[in-house]
Motif scaffolding. Structure first.
Motif, PDB file in Angstrom:
ATOM      1  N   ASP A 434      70.121  65.348  10.273  1.00 54.11           N
ATOM      2  CA  ASP A 434      69.428  66.643  10.354  1.00 54.11           C
ATOM      3  C   ASP A 434      68.108  66.594   9.591  1.00 54.11           C
ATOM      4  OD1 ASP A 434      71.339  68.086  11.886  1.00 54.11           O
ATOM      5  OD2 ASP A 434      72.574  68.357  10.103  1.00 54.11           O
ATOM      6  N   GLN A 435      67.388  65.478   9.675  1.00 52.00           N
ATOM      7  CA  GLN A 435      66.250  65.269   8.777  1.00 52.00           C
ATOM      8  C   GLN A 435      65.150  66.303   8.939  1.00 52.00           C
ATOM      9  OE1 GLN A 435      63.911  61.489  10.177  1.00 52.00           O
ATOM     10  NE2 GLN A 435      66.063  61.218  10.753  1.00 52.00           N
ATOM     11  N   ASP A 436      65.015  66.919  10.105  1.00 58.43           N
ATOM     12  CA  ASP A 436      63.972  67.940  10.274  1.00 58.43           C
ATOM     13  C   ASP A 436      64.288  69.215   9.494  1.00 58.43           C
ATOM     14  OD1 ASP A 436      62.578  66.251  11.921  1.00 58.43           O
ATOM     15  OD2 ASP A 436      63.429  67.047  13.773  1.00 58.43           O
ATOM     16  N   LEU A 437      65.543  69.351   9.060  1.00 64.27           N
ATOM     17  CA  LEU A 437      65.934  70.540   8.309  1.00 64.27           C
ATOM     18  C   LEU A 437      65.894  70.326   6.796  1.00 64.27           C
ATOM     19  CD1 LEU A 437      68.939  71.813  10.466  1.00 64.27           C
ATOM     20  CD2 LEU A 437      66.547  72.479  10.579  1.00 64.27           C
ATOM     21  N   TYR A 438      65.579  69.106   6.380  1.00 61.32           N
ATOM     22  CA  TYR A 438      65.525  68.796   4.953  1.00 61.32           C
ATOM     23  C   TYR A 438      64.083  68.620   4.493  1.00 61.32           C
ATOM     24  CZ  TYR A 438      70.583  68.177   4.646  1.00 61.32           C
ATOM     25  OH  TYR A 438      71.935  68.389   4.653  1.00 61.32           O
ATOM     26  N   VAL A 439      63.871  68.839   3.201  1.00 57.96           N
ATOM     27  CA  VAL A 439      62.543  68.729   2.603  1.00 57.96           C
ATOM     28  C   VAL A 439      62.385  67.339   2.000  1.00 57.96           C
ATOM     29  CG1 VAL A 439      60.953  69.704   0.918  1.00 57.96           C
ATOM     30  CG2 VAL A 439      62.575  71.188   2.089  1.00 57.96           C
ATOM     31  N   SER A 440      61.265  66.695   2.295  1.00 56.50           N
ATOM     32  CA  SER A 440      61.013  65.342   1.777  1.00 56.50           C
ATOM     33  C   SER A 440      60.329  65.399   0.414  1.00 56.50           C
ATOM     34  CB  SER A 440      60.131  64.564   2.754  1.00 56.50           C
ATOM     35  OG  SER A 440      60.753  64.460   4.022  1.00 56.50           O
ATOM     36  N   ASN A 441      60.516  64.340  -0.360  1.00 59.50           N
ATOM     37  CA  ASN A 441      59.845  64.156  -1.657  1.00 59.50           C
ATOM     38  C   ASN A 441      60.141  65.261  -2.656  1.00 59.50           C
ATOM     39  OD1 ASN A 441      58.505  61.756  -0.773  1.00 59.50           O
ATOM     40  ND2 ASN A 441      57.064  63.062   0.362  1.00 59.50           N
ATOM     41  N   ILE A 442      61.321  65.854  -2.501  1.00 56.28           N
ATOM     42  CA  ILE A 442      61.755  66.899  -3.426  1.00 56.28           C
ATOM     43  C   ILE A 442      63.213  66.624  -3.791  1.00 56.28           C
ATOM     44  CG2 ILE A 442      62.362  69.348  -3.636  1.00 56.28           C
ATOM     45  CD1 ILE A 442      59.407  69.027  -3.818  1.00 56.28           C
ATOM     46  N   HIS A 443      63.533  66.762  -5.079  1.00 63.39           N
ATOM     47  CA  HIS A 443      64.919  66.745  -5.538  1.00 63.39           C
ATOM     48  C   HIS A 443      65.280  68.133  -6.059  1.00 63.39           C
ATOM     49  CE1 HIS A 443      65.063  62.114  -6.383  1.00 63.39           C
ATOM     50  NE2 HIS A 443      64.998  62.405  -5.100  1.00 63.39           N
ATOM     51  N   ILE A 444      66.567  68.424  -6.081  1.00 64.33           N
ATOM     52  CA  ILE A 444      67.005  69.673  -6.704  1.00 64.33           C
ATOM     53  C   ILE A 444      67.683  69.352  -8.030  1.00 64.33           C
ATOM     54  CG2 ILE A 444      67.208  70.963  -4.572  1.00 64.33           C
ATOM     55  CD1 ILE A 444      70.167  70.487  -4.568  1.00 64.33           C
ATOM     56  N   GLY A 445      67.662  70.335  -8.919  1.00 66.12           N
ATOM     57  CA  GLY A 445      68.225  70.137 -10.245  1.00 66.12           C
ATOM     58  C   GLY A 445      68.235  71.437 -11.015  1.00 66.12           C
ATOM     59  N   ILE A 504      62.270  69.943  -7.740  1.00 67.79           N
ATOM     60  CA  ILE A 504      61.506  69.065  -8.620  1.00 67.79           C
ATOM     61  C   ILE A 504      60.696  68.112  -7.748  1.00 67.79           C
ATOM     62  CG2 ILE A 504      61.628  67.386 -10.497  1.00 67.79           C
ATOM     63  CD1 ILE A 504      64.523  68.509 -10.986  1.00 67.79           C
ATOM     64  N   PRO A 505      59.368  68.168  -7.812  1.00 72.96           N
ATOM     65  CA  PRO A 505      58.563  67.233  -7.018  1.00 72.96           C
ATOM     66  C   PRO A 505      58.874  65.783  -7.387  1.00 72.96           C
ATOM     67  CG  PRO A 505      57.197  69.005  -7.896  1.00 72.96           C
ATOM     68  CD  PRO A 505      58.534  69.122  -8.560  1.00 72.96           C
ATOM     69  N   ALA A 506      58.759  64.904  -6.402  1.00 74.54           N
ATOM     70  CA  ALA A 506      59.026  63.484  -6.632  1.00 74.54           C
ATOM     71  C   ALA A 506      58.183  62.962  -7.784  1.00 74.54           C
ATOM     72  CB  ALA A 506      58.726  62.694  -5.359  1.00 74.54           C
ATOM     73  N   ASP A 507      58.811  62.142  -8.624  1.00 75.78           N
ATOM     74  CA  ASP A 507      58.152  61.482  -9.755  1.00 75.78           C
ATOM     75  C   ASP A 507      57.761  62.432 -10.876  1.00 75.78           C
ATOM     76  OD1 ASP A 507      58.309  59.036  -8.335  1.00 75.78           O
ATOM     77  OD2 ASP A 507      56.434  59.502  -7.292  1.00 75.78           O
ATOM     78  N   GLU A 508      58.250  63.663 -10.842  1.00 78.36           N
ATOM     79  CA  GLU A 508      58.005  64.594 -11.944  1.00 78.36           C
ATOM     80  C   GLU A 508      59.279  64.725 -12.789  1.00 78.36           C
ATOM     81  OE1 GLU A 508      55.450  65.973 -13.099  1.00 78.36           O
ATOM     82  OE2 GLU A 508      53.935  66.200 -11.521  1.00 78.36           O
ATOM     83  N   SER A 509      59.120  65.151 -14.030  1.00 80.63           N
ATOM     84  CA  SER A 509      60.279  65.393 -14.889  1.00 80.63           C
ATOM     85  C   SER A 509      60.935  66.711 -14.485  1.00 80.63           C
ATOM     86  CB  SER A 509      59.841  65.460 -16.346  1.00 80.63           C
ATOM     87  OG  SER A 509      59.123  66.665 -16.593  1.00 80.63           O
TER      88      SER A 509
END
Length: 702
Positions: A434-445, A504-509
């Motif tokens: 379902d990749q079109d429904l997910y956000v890239s380069n973002i993690h949750i936390g 959390i944007p990719a590569d950010e704390s």
């Protein structure tokens, strides 16, 4: 040169796309999200942020789309005695025409009629360029029943619109066992942590059958479990149940290999399992302090391969009962099950590369989308491997079904209380499918709080809230159905995520993240509908930085809250008295994410966090040690207040009393007096285990 975005434009974009410019942290202080983070979150949502001109054009198009779409993407409406209605948007020049509506209920015959938009109640007016639009209220002349329906509108010049119409209940399902202020209890455990004289070094569904028997003999009405989601069969090191490949399929390591029906007739499997060397390996797997995931996976995979080949050679050709059951499982699993088999076969195939790719985002381009021609060709050439992975899902689902049947036969008031993780691994099946429904380069936390002063990055990928809504929440519905199928109750981990998620944007704390809103009422409405259909109690894990808005919503929709004793402490007044616990809640002493009772009492969790550099500085460490001493004293005072303090223990003593069996029992008797509908007893506490199962904010280092 195009101008950059100014603060006012960024604010307008954030308000339009649901990005929060600030939040209140764990101690109630306002935390303003850095502008760079806001721009990164907007970009992840697909908003152009390179210059003001493109950003304003995106806003204009979004506003225009809201008027130019005849109907919303969908409607989720609570069942009511009031006339149900939907907002209809049309250009004024077609408002005098006669339109046709057709309503297709989920399980009844369609109903239809006509209307003239200009005669309806006017809600608002807008202009897109030179064209004037108006929004009217279209009432249905009847009240739809519960379910997933569809409304179609047909107008002049081929104008046409369709909309899913979902009618949902007032509240989630309430089991009879907790109606009329009755109360139930049950053990809570991590299935993988179980050991028995017959398992292969990890708890399995045959062990769980025994747990049900033991629990019901003690009067328990439920058994709480960790998520059972599918992980990565080719990468057993990736062992966290909260970082799954798919939340719709099962972890095959929980299968009892010797209980698979094919095992009874497979001589090759018998010869291998009962070989002295193999039995020695199994004894070693059962004897390790920690689960040897690599060893367990290798042992089970070897025998399951033999069982599948036996099934393929002896059962499928004859089309007997087992073969027909498997074909029915494939049919019911549909495209999703087939694609899971393809995904796993592809992972297996690509592991031969040097080095093997970590996940589908770095696969060869031709394999990155499930509908790609190369993927179709691969599936055709590797049909036996695709089928093997479907077979694995079948045998593990069969055994979980047997657990569900046993809980019903034992008359448990609730049965399995199953956890659902908050997200999925970016390299896993759900994100690929379902990749079109997910956000890239973002993690949750989560942002920094009292237990995790540096914040948490869970490494999970979030749904795109707007695209999820445009998909009529199909993945969310599939997720609920897959997990409610055999559960008497589900616990939604971090239920705050249905209202807002910390991105959390990719590569950010983790400290440089921000919150993005989700359509709470629509998600909760669908949750209530599936809850009633599956007769499944719903619990929301509402710990941490949870607002009253979400807790009010949980109460409104009949969702139980979580109350963890170790967190219910006030710096001035001590622990919350039992009579102050909300009736519509689940009470627990601690959780898998917090110290065990023994670890808490000895302060071992503080030592571990300090050793892993999870405490930012020496001053914070010192304050945590002082707070822990205070909380232990508060716990003794709470026992004294309830008349439960074990004999020989004095509150005013300077020496820390030992955490004896009597002490553990007294603490649980205190919690058992809570007015909560459900009490969970952590098996780690009953056995005085010191190490907590999970340490949030860590991965391989713990």
């Amino acid at each position: 040169m195009k101008a950059p975005l100014d603060k006012n434009l960024i604010r307008e974009l954030c308000q339009s796309y649901g990005v929060l410019e600030y939040y209140h942290n764990a101690v109630g202080r306002k935390r303003v999200v850095p502008q760079g983070t806001l721009l990164a979150l907007l970009k992840a949502l697909g908003v152009p942020t390179e210059n003001a001109q493109d950003a304003r054009e995106a806003l204009r198009q979004k506003e225009a789309a809201s008027w130019q779409s005849l109907l919303p993407p969908l409607l989720v409406q609570r069942i009511t005695t009031e006339p149900p209605w939907v907002a209809l948007s049309l250009p004024v020049d077609v408002a005098q025409d006669i339109w046709h509506w057709r309503f297709c209920p989920e399980k009844e015959n369609a109903r239809e009629g006509t209307f003239q938009p200009a005669s309806l109640e006017l809600l608002e007016e807008g202009r897109i360029g030179e064209q004037v639009f108006r929004r009217w209220r279209l009432d249905l002349p009847f009240g739809p029943g519960l379910g997933y329906h569809r409304l179609t509108l047909q107008g002049p010049d081929g104008l046409r619109a369709e909309m899913p119409w979902i009618t949902v209940p007032e509240a989630c399902y309430t089991p009879e066992a907790i109606q009329e202020s009755r109360k139930v209890w049950g053990p809570a455990l991590q299935l993988y942590a179980l050991r028995s004289g017959r398992n292969w070094g990890i708890g399995d569904f045959s062990d769980l059958l025994q747990v049900l028997d033991i629990a019901t003999q003690s009067g328990a009405e439920l058994v709480g479990l960790n998520p059972l989601h599918a992980l990565f069969p080719d990468n057993p090191h990736h062992a966290s149940p909260y970082s799954p490949s798919s939340r719709k399929f099962l972890n095959i390591l929980y299968v009892d290999v010797e209980a698979v029906p094919e095992f009874a007739h497979c001589y090759a499997a018998h010869d291998r399992v009962y070989d002295a060397h193999f039995q020695a390996d199994l004894r070693a797997l059962r004897g390790t302090d920690l689960v040897d995931y690599v060893g367990v996976a290798a042992a089970k995979r070897e025998i399951l391969e033999l069982l599948y080949h036996a099934f393929r050679e002896t059962e499928l050709p004859g089309n007997g009962e087992r073969a027909r059951a498997f074909r029915q499982f494939q049919k019911e699993g549909g495209e999703a099950l087939f694609r899971l088999g393809v995904f796993e076969a592809l992972r297996e195939h690509l592991q031969t590369q040097d080095p093997p790719p970590w996940g589908w985002p770095v696969w060869p381009e031709k394999y990155r989308r499930p509908e790609a021609p190369a993927v179709t060709e691969f599936a055709a050439h590797q049909s036996d491997r695709v089928e093997f992975f479907q077979y694995l899902q079948w045998v593990v689902a069969e055994q979980l079904d047997a657990v569900d049947r046993r809980s019903q036969a034992l008359g448990m008031g609730i049965g399995l209380y199953q956890d659902i993780a908050v997200g999925v691994d970016p390299g896993g099946f759900d994100a690929w499918n379902d990749q079109d429904l997910y956000v890239s380069n973002i993690h949750i936390g989560a942002p920094p709080d009292a237990f995790n002063r540096k914040g948490q990055d869970w490494g999970l990928q979030p749904w795109h809230p707007l695209r999820l809504r445009e998909a009529a929440y199909a993945p969310f519905i599939a997720l609920l159905r897959a997990n409610m199928r055999v559960a008497g109750a589900i616990r939604l981990d971090h239920i705050l995520g249905l209202m807002r998620l910390y991105w959390i944007p990719a590569d950010e704390s983790p400290a440089r993240g921000g919150y993005v809103r989700y359509p709470l009422d629509e998600l909760l409405g669908i949750l209530t509908l599936e809850s009633q259909r599956h007769r499944c109690l719903v619990v929301g894990e509402d710990l941490g930085m949870v607002t009253e808005e979400i807790r009010d919503a949980l109460r409104s929709w009949g969702i139980l809250s979580c109350r963890v004793f170790l967190l219910e402490v006030d710096p001035q007044n001590g622990y919350r008295p039992p009579e102050d616990y909300p009736a519509w809640s689940v009470a627990a002493l601690t959780t898998h994410d917090l110290p065990t009772l023994a670890g808490f009492w000895q302060g071992l969790d503080l030592d571990t966090r300090n050793a892993l550099d999870l405490i930012p500085d020496a001053a914070t460490r010192d304050s945590l040690i002082v707070e822990r001493a205070r909380d232990r004293s508060f716990l003794l005072l709470a026992l004294e207040r309830e008349g439960l303090l074990p004999r020989g223990i004095r509150v005013q003593s300077a020496d820390l009393p030992k955490l004896t069996e009597d002490m553990i029992g007294a603490i649980y008797r205190l919690l058992a007096r809570a007015t909560s509908a459900v009490l969970l007893v952590q098996m780690d506490d009953a056995l005085a285990v010191t190490d907590q199962i999970n340490l949030p904010g860590t991965a391989g280092q713990y």
